[in-house]
Design an enzyme around this catalytic site. Structure first.
Site, PDB file in Angstrom:
ATOM      1  N   TYR A 149       2.658  15.809 -55.062  1.00  0.00           N
ATOM      2  CA  TYR A 149       3.127  15.548 -53.691  1.00  0.00           C
ATOM      3  C   TYR A 149       4.093  16.645 -53.247  1.00  0.00           C
ATOM      4  O   TYR A 149       3.919  17.268 -52.197  1.00  0.00           O
ATOM      5  CB  TYR A 149       3.813  14.188 -53.658  1.00  0.00           C
ATOM      6  CG  TYR A 149       4.342  13.774 -52.310  1.00  0.00           C
ATOM      7  CD1 TYR A 149       3.482  13.495 -51.249  1.00  0.00           C
ATOM      8  CD2 TYR A 149       5.721  13.626 -52.085  1.00  0.00           C
ATOM      9  CE1 TYR A 149       3.978  13.092 -50.002  1.00  0.00           C
ATOM     10  CE2 TYR A 149       6.212  13.219 -50.853  1.00  0.00           C
ATOM     11  CZ  TYR A 149       5.341  12.954 -49.820  1.00  0.00           C
ATOM     12  OH  TYR A 149       5.830  12.552 -48.600  1.00  0.00           O
ATOM     13  N   PHE A 195      11.505  -4.334 -53.225  1.00  0.00           N
ATOM     14  CA  PHE A 195      12.622  -5.286 -53.346  1.00  0.00           C
ATOM     15  C   PHE A 195      12.405  -6.491 -52.430  1.00  0.00           C
ATOM     16  O   PHE A 195      12.625  -7.631 -52.824  1.00  0.00           O
ATOM     17  CB  PHE A 195      13.957  -4.610 -52.984  1.00  0.00           C
ATOM     18  CG  PHE A 195      14.430  -3.562 -53.973  1.00  0.00           C
ATOM     19  CD1 PHE A 195      13.780  -3.376 -55.193  1.00  0.00           C
ATOM     20  CD2 PHE A 195      15.540  -2.772 -53.688  1.00  0.00           C
ATOM     21  CE1 PHE A 195      14.222  -2.416 -56.097  1.00  0.00           C
ATOM     22  CE2 PHE A 195      15.993  -1.808 -54.585  1.00  0.00           C
ATOM     23  CZ  PHE A 195      15.330  -1.626 -55.781  1.00  0.00           C
TER      24      PHE A 195
HETATM   25  P1  NAD Z   1       1.207   6.290 -44.914  1.00  0.00           P
HETATM   26  O1  NAD Z   1       0.504   6.290 -46.216  1.00  0.00           O
HETATM   27  O2  NAD Z   1       1.457   4.967 -44.271  1.00  0.00           O
HETATM   28  O3  NAD Z   1       0.473   7.210 -43.865  1.00  0.00           O
HETATM   29  C1  NAD Z   1      -0.309   8.313 -44.223  1.00  0.00           C
HETATM   30  C2  NAD Z   1      -1.620   8.223 -43.472  1.00  0.00           C
HETATM   31  O4  NAD Z   1      -2.429   9.374 -43.764  1.00  0.00           O
HETATM   32  C3  NAD Z   1      -2.435   6.995 -43.860  1.00  0.00           C
HETATM   33  O5  NAD Z   1      -2.837   6.300 -42.700  1.00  0.00           O
HETATM   34  C4  NAD Z   1      -3.654   7.583 -44.604  1.00  0.00           C
HETATM   35  O6  NAD Z   1      -4.797   6.777 -44.487  1.00  0.00           O
HETATM   36  C5  NAD Z   1      -3.769   8.946 -43.940  1.00  0.00           C
HETATM   37  N1  NAD Z   1      -4.469   9.952 -44.744  1.00  0.00           N
HETATM   38  C6  NAD Z   1      -4.224  10.290 -46.043  1.00  0.00           C
HETATM   39  N2  NAD Z   1      -5.075  11.259 -46.434  1.00  0.00           N
HETATM   40  C7  NAD Z   1      -5.858  11.537 -45.358  1.00  0.00           C
HETATM   41  C8  NAD Z   1      -6.953  12.441 -45.139  1.00  0.00           C
HETATM   42  N3  NAD Z   1      -7.384  13.260 -46.102  1.00  0.00           N
HETATM   43  N4  NAD Z   1      -7.531  12.472 -43.909  1.00  0.00           N
HETATM   44  C9  NAD Z   1      -7.094  11.641 -42.919  1.00  0.00           C
HETATM   45  N5  NAD Z   1      -6.081  10.767 -43.078  1.00  0.00           N
HETATM   46  C10 NAD Z   1      -5.479  10.713 -44.290  1.00  0.00           C
HETATM   47  O7  NAD Z   1       2.594   7.051 -45.152  1.00  0.00           O
HETATM   48  P2  NAD Z   1       3.793   7.339 -44.148  1.00  0.00           P
HETATM   49  O8  NAD Z   1       5.028   6.842 -44.774  1.00  0.00           O
HETATM   50  O9  NAD Z   1       3.460   6.898 -42.774  1.00  0.00           O
HETATM   51  O10 NAD Z   1       3.856   8.936 -44.189  1.00  0.00           O
HETATM   52  C11 NAD Z   1       3.301   9.734 -43.166  1.00  0.00           C
HETATM   53  C12 NAD Z   1       3.672  11.198 -43.392  1.00  0.00           C
HETATM   54  O11 NAD Z   1       5.088  11.347 -43.387  1.00  0.00           O
HETATM   55  C13 NAD Z   1       3.171  11.750 -44.715  1.00  0.00           C
HETATM   56  O12 NAD Z   1       2.728  13.073 -44.508  1.00  0.00           O
HETATM   57  C14 NAD Z   1       4.407  11.729 -45.582  1.00  0.00           C
HETATM   58  O13 NAD Z   1       4.354  12.723 -46.575  1.00  0.00           O
HETATM   59  C15 NAD Z   1       5.506  11.985 -44.580  1.00  0.00           C
HETATM   60  N6  NAD Z   1       6.787  11.451 -45.050  1.00  0.00           N
HETATM   61  C16 NAD Z   1       7.058  10.093 -44.999  1.00  0.00           C
HETATM   62  C17 NAD Z   1       8.278   9.626 -45.465  1.00  0.00           C
HETATM   63  C18 NAD Z   1       8.672   8.159 -45.386  1.00  0.00           C
HETATM   64  O14 NAD Z   1       9.779   7.801 -45.771  1.00  0.00           O
HETATM   65  N7  NAD Z   1       7.828   7.268 -44.890  1.00  0.00           N
HETATM   66  C19 NAD Z   1       9.227  10.516 -46.009  1.00  0.00           C
HETATM   67  C20 NAD Z   1       8.890  11.867 -46.072  1.00  0.00           C
HETATM   68  C21 NAD Z   1       7.689  12.316 -45.575  1.00  0.00           C
END
Ligand code: NAD
Length: 313
Positions: A149, A195
């Site tokens: 990641y 949690f």
């Molecule tokens: P999430 O898993 O809910 O959302 C990610 C989405 O991407 C999902 O809907 C998944 O189906 C889609 N996806 C994955 N691979 C794919 C592909 N190859 N083609 C099309 N769609 C694809 O996670 P999230 O928490 O909403 O995170 C969204 C983004 O934000 C990510 O890039 C994540 O790295 C980044 N991020 C989130 C957080 C957090 O705290 N939530 C922190 C840092 C970074």
């Protein structure tokens, strides 16, 4: 009449993506939500299907990518994001961060669209400086389990900067710190839903290590505001968006026990490898450049998230 702006949101039916779809529709955009539903859920955006300015496309962003007509903005959010998800899908995670980012950048170049990458505080790894500011290069183990990641996101940032410098693409990078709120999955393995799920079911709350490692949790509405502002700004270097209110995991578990009134007990388990010991964003840049800072305190944000989970159980 002015033409409606068009935004493509990859990962649009995930936790953060779905809130962004709502926000950009509210801002007058036509929203194309592209998602392969690997970790996201259709129900996160089902309420938008009737909106004439929302289009859902089930598609894997690592494949050849095409959208008919103009695009003004691409928000590239597709990627498994929780440790459980990316450890289960290590190769898909590397592919979406590398090939997926390349495809999305190629589309932005073809459409002359602005491109915003969802990066992460995980690019700082197990940080040797605290709090983490954008100039810090990080302390990541490339061959550890979490490397799939962290390194995918570091590669994605490098690719975005290469398109920016070599093709003059108009780009933004947001480094997102732990964010929480409605539409997280109870089983995604992140501390908060784990949690809350354990408290609601009356199971032991599992704490990894001694629980003295720290995290800083940002409520989703604050994050969306920061991302929207960054997408409208002229700043092209990475910007941290997160809530600097830092807390140990142990304190956090106790807050959740109090909120839920649960009688669950704490159970301590071995710390996973390369788990960061501290996390706190330095948000000076977001404050100065975007005029942004978080507004939602933890007690309010946790209550809203708890209400969401309770309504789903
Ligand atoms: P999430 O898993 O809910 O959302 C990610 C989405 O991407 C999902 O809907 C998944 O189906 C889609 N996806 C994955 N691979 C794919 C592909 N190859 N083609 C099309 N769609 C694809 O996670 P999230 O928490 O909403 O995170 C969204 C983004 O934000 C990510 O890039 C994540 O790295 C980044 N991020 C989130 C957080 C957090 O705290 N939530 C922190 C840092 C970074």
């Amino acid at each position: 009449m002015q033409k409606r702006k068009r935004v493509l949101i990859t990962g649009g039916s995930g936790f953060l993506g779905s809130h962004l779809c709502e926000r950009y529709i509210a801002e007058g955009y036509e929203v194309f939500c592209l998602d392969n539903l690997s970790t996201g859920r259709e129900e996160n955006v089902a309420h938008l299907f009737r909106d004439g300015n929302f289009v859902f496309i089930k598609y894997d962003v690592t494949n050849y990518l095409h959208i008919a007509g103009d695009l003004d903005l691409i928000l590239h959010f597709a990627s498994p994001a929780s440790p459980i998800d990316y450890l289960e899908m290590p190769i898909q995670t590397l592919k979406v961060g590398s090939l997926g980012t390349h495809k999305a950048l190629g589309l932005a170049k073809a459409k002359n669209a602005r491109f915003l990458l969802a990066s992460t505080s995980e690019v700082y790894g197990d940080p040797l400086i605290h709090p983490q500011q954008e100039e810090y290069w990080g302390n990541v183990n490339p061959i550890g389990f979490r490397g799939v990641y962290d390194e995918a996101k570091r590669f994605a940032e490098a690719m975005v900067m290469a398109y920016h410098r070599f093709h003059n693409l108009d780009t933004r990078i947001v480094r997102i710190f732990n964010t929480y709120g409605p539409r997280m999955r109870l089983d995604d393995g992140r501390a908060l839903p784990t949690f809350m799920g354990q408290a609601l079911r009356g199971e032991d709350i599992t704490i990894f290590g001694d629980g003295l490692q720290t995290r800083s949790f940002c409520y989703v509405d604050d994050l969306v505001e920061g991302i929207f502002r960054l997408s409208q700004s002229d700043y092209t270097n990475p910007v941290n968006i997160g809530n600097p209110a830092e807390i140990t995991i142990l304190e956090f578990a106790n807050e959740i026990l109090k909120l839920t009134g649960s009688k669950s007990r704490l159970a301590f388990k071995e710390l996973p490898t390369d788990d960061p010991k501290v996390r706190q964003p330095d948000i000076t840049k977001a404050k100065e450049i975007l005029g942004w800072e978080p507004k939602v305190g933890r007690s309010e944000g946790l209550q809203k998230t708890y209400d969401f989970f309770r309504s789903r159980m």
